[in-house]
Design a protein around this motif. Sequence first.
Motif, PDB file in Angstrom:
ATOM      1  N   LYS A  33       0.817  -1.243  -0.116  1.00 53.77           N
ATOM      2  CA  LYS A  33       0.130   0.134  -0.041  1.00 53.77           C
ATOM      3  C   LYS A  33       0.804   1.305  -0.066  1.00 53.77           C
ATOM      4  O   LYS A  33       0.668   2.288  -0.820  1.00 53.77           O
ATOM      5  N   ASP A  61      -1.722  -8.012   6.127  1.00 57.26           N
ATOM      6  CA  ASP A  61      -2.530  -7.458   7.016  1.00 57.26           C
ATOM      7  C   ASP A  61      -1.761  -6.761   8.242  1.00 57.26           C
ATOM      8  O   ASP A  61      -2.624  -6.210   9.331  1.00 57.26           O
ATOM      9  N   GLU A  87       0.472  -4.256   7.477  1.00 55.72           N
ATOM     10  CA  GLU A  87       0.975  -2.816   7.002  1.00 55.72           C
ATOM     11  C   GLU A  87       0.483  -1.893   7.545  1.00 55.72           C
ATOM     12  O   GLU A  87       0.975  -0.716   7.765  1.00 55.72           O
ATOM     13  N   ASP A  88      -0.930  -1.713   8.041  1.00 52.83           N
ATOM     14  CA  ASP A  88      -1.371  -0.531   8.702  1.00 52.83           C
ATOM     15  C   ASP A  88      -0.969  -0.294  10.092  1.00 52.83           C
ATOM     16  O   ASP A  88      -1.485   0.721  10.627  1.00 52.83           O
ATOM     17  N   ARG A  89      -0.573  -1.104  10.460  1.00 52.40           N
ATOM     18  CA  ARG A  89       0.328  -0.743  11.890  1.00 52.40           C
ATOM     19  C   ARG A  89       1.547   0.111  11.895  1.00 52.40           C
ATOM     20  O   ARG A  89       1.919   0.630  12.717  1.00 52.40           O
TER      21      ARG A  89
END
Length: 79
Positions: free
Chosen positions: A14, A56, A58-60
């Motif tokens: 992303k 799952d 990456e958004d961290r």
Amino acid sequence: MCVAEDQANIDSYKFHHIDTSKCVQCQDFSCEEACFRGIYEVINKQTTPKCIVVQDREDRCVKCHICTTTCKYRAITID
Ligand code: SF4
Ligand code: SF4
């Protein structure tokens, strides 16, 4: 066939981009240890090392840039 430009091989997620052609020569895999959010995993350490962003996670990322600083090959960029 044209020759690949400076042999870069960018895996884009992303907003993380990893030049995995640089990981091939890596021996310390510092990205894994550096990211306290556990975002990176280096696969194929014994053969052809390659840093990946764990699915799952990456958004961290808090965009602290510890990873981009610690990777001595400058393989990682973050948008
Ligand atoms: S991202 Fe950097 S530290 Fe991580 S495996 Fe690739 S070259 Fe090594
Ligand atoms: S910027 Fe910080 S939180 Fe994001 S991947 Fe790099 S070390 Fe991890």
